[in-house]
Motif scaffolding. Sequence first.
Motif, PDB file in Angstrom:
ATOM      1  N   ARG A  61     -25.154  39.134 -38.886  1.00 13.48           N
ATOM      2  CA  ARG A  61     -23.920  39.907 -38.964  1.00 13.48           C
ATOM      3  C   ARG A  61     -22.895  39.372 -37.970  1.00 13.48           C
ATOM      4  N   VAL A 103     -30.014  39.507 -37.149  1.00 14.42           N
ATOM      5  CA  VAL A 103     -30.370  40.901 -37.348  1.00 14.42           C
ATOM      6  C   VAL A 103     -31.850  41.048 -37.687  1.00 14.42           C
ATOM      7  N   VAL A 131     -31.513  46.602 -33.570  1.00  8.59           N
ATOM      8  CA  VAL A 131     -31.714  47.297 -34.845  1.00  8.59           C
ATOM      9  C   VAL A 131     -33.156  47.732 -35.059  1.00  8.59           C
ATOM     10  N   MET A 191     -30.646  50.213 -43.800  1.00  4.86           N
ATOM     11  CA  MET A 191     -30.047  50.491 -42.498  1.00  4.86           C
ATOM     12  C   MET A 191     -29.913  52.003 -42.329  1.00  4.86           C
ATOM     13  N   LEU A 195     -27.008  54.593 -38.663  1.00  7.64           N
ATOM     14  CA  LEU A 195     -25.982  53.600 -38.367  1.00  7.64           C
ATOM     15  C   LEU A 195     -25.081  54.051 -37.223  1.00  7.64           C
ATOM     16  N   ASP A 221     -22.612  48.835 -35.327  1.00 11.90           N
ATOM     17  CA  ASP A 221     -23.192  48.091 -36.448  1.00 11.90           C
ATOM     18  C   ASP A 221     -22.122  47.561 -37.399  1.00 11.90           C
ATOM     19  N   TYR A 242     -22.092  41.460 -43.040  1.00 13.01           N
ATOM     20  CA  TYR A 242     -23.515  41.147 -43.078  1.00 13.01           C
ATOM     21  C   TYR A 242     -23.770  40.039 -44.091  1.00 13.01           C
TER      22      TYR A 242
END
Length: 128
Positions: free
Chosen positions: A40, A50, A66, A85, A88, A92, A96
């Motif tokens: 990301r 990520v 994460v 995900m 969040l 974030d 991506y």
Amino acid sequence: QVQLVESGGGLVQAGDSLRLSCACAPSGRTFNGYAMGWFRQGPGKEREFVAALSWRDGSATYADSVKGRFTNSRDNVKNTGYLQMNSLKPEDTAIYYCAFAEYIAGDLPIRQAWYTNWGQGTQVTVSS
């Protein structure tokens, strides 16, 4: 040549969930010799790792930021990878990207330089 198309991004509120998809082409081929990575790039930031997953056995590794919130998975029938995900946070917010790297065994690749096939990216925006 592996072609990748991401989807599933959007605008959500903090605490919400999103699932990103990474459709892999050509259909009908096997990707067991690859790792699928997610990276990301947030506004004004460098692109960062990520998550990564072994397509063959589904083993995965995650960035500390994460871990426990994101889950990397794949569907061998649909030739599609996913990044679920949860919880969040505004930090974030990023574009991506999914990517593929040749991989057989050992430590999953976390460096961008190892990835040779990239998707176009999908925007995720998390409001506070």
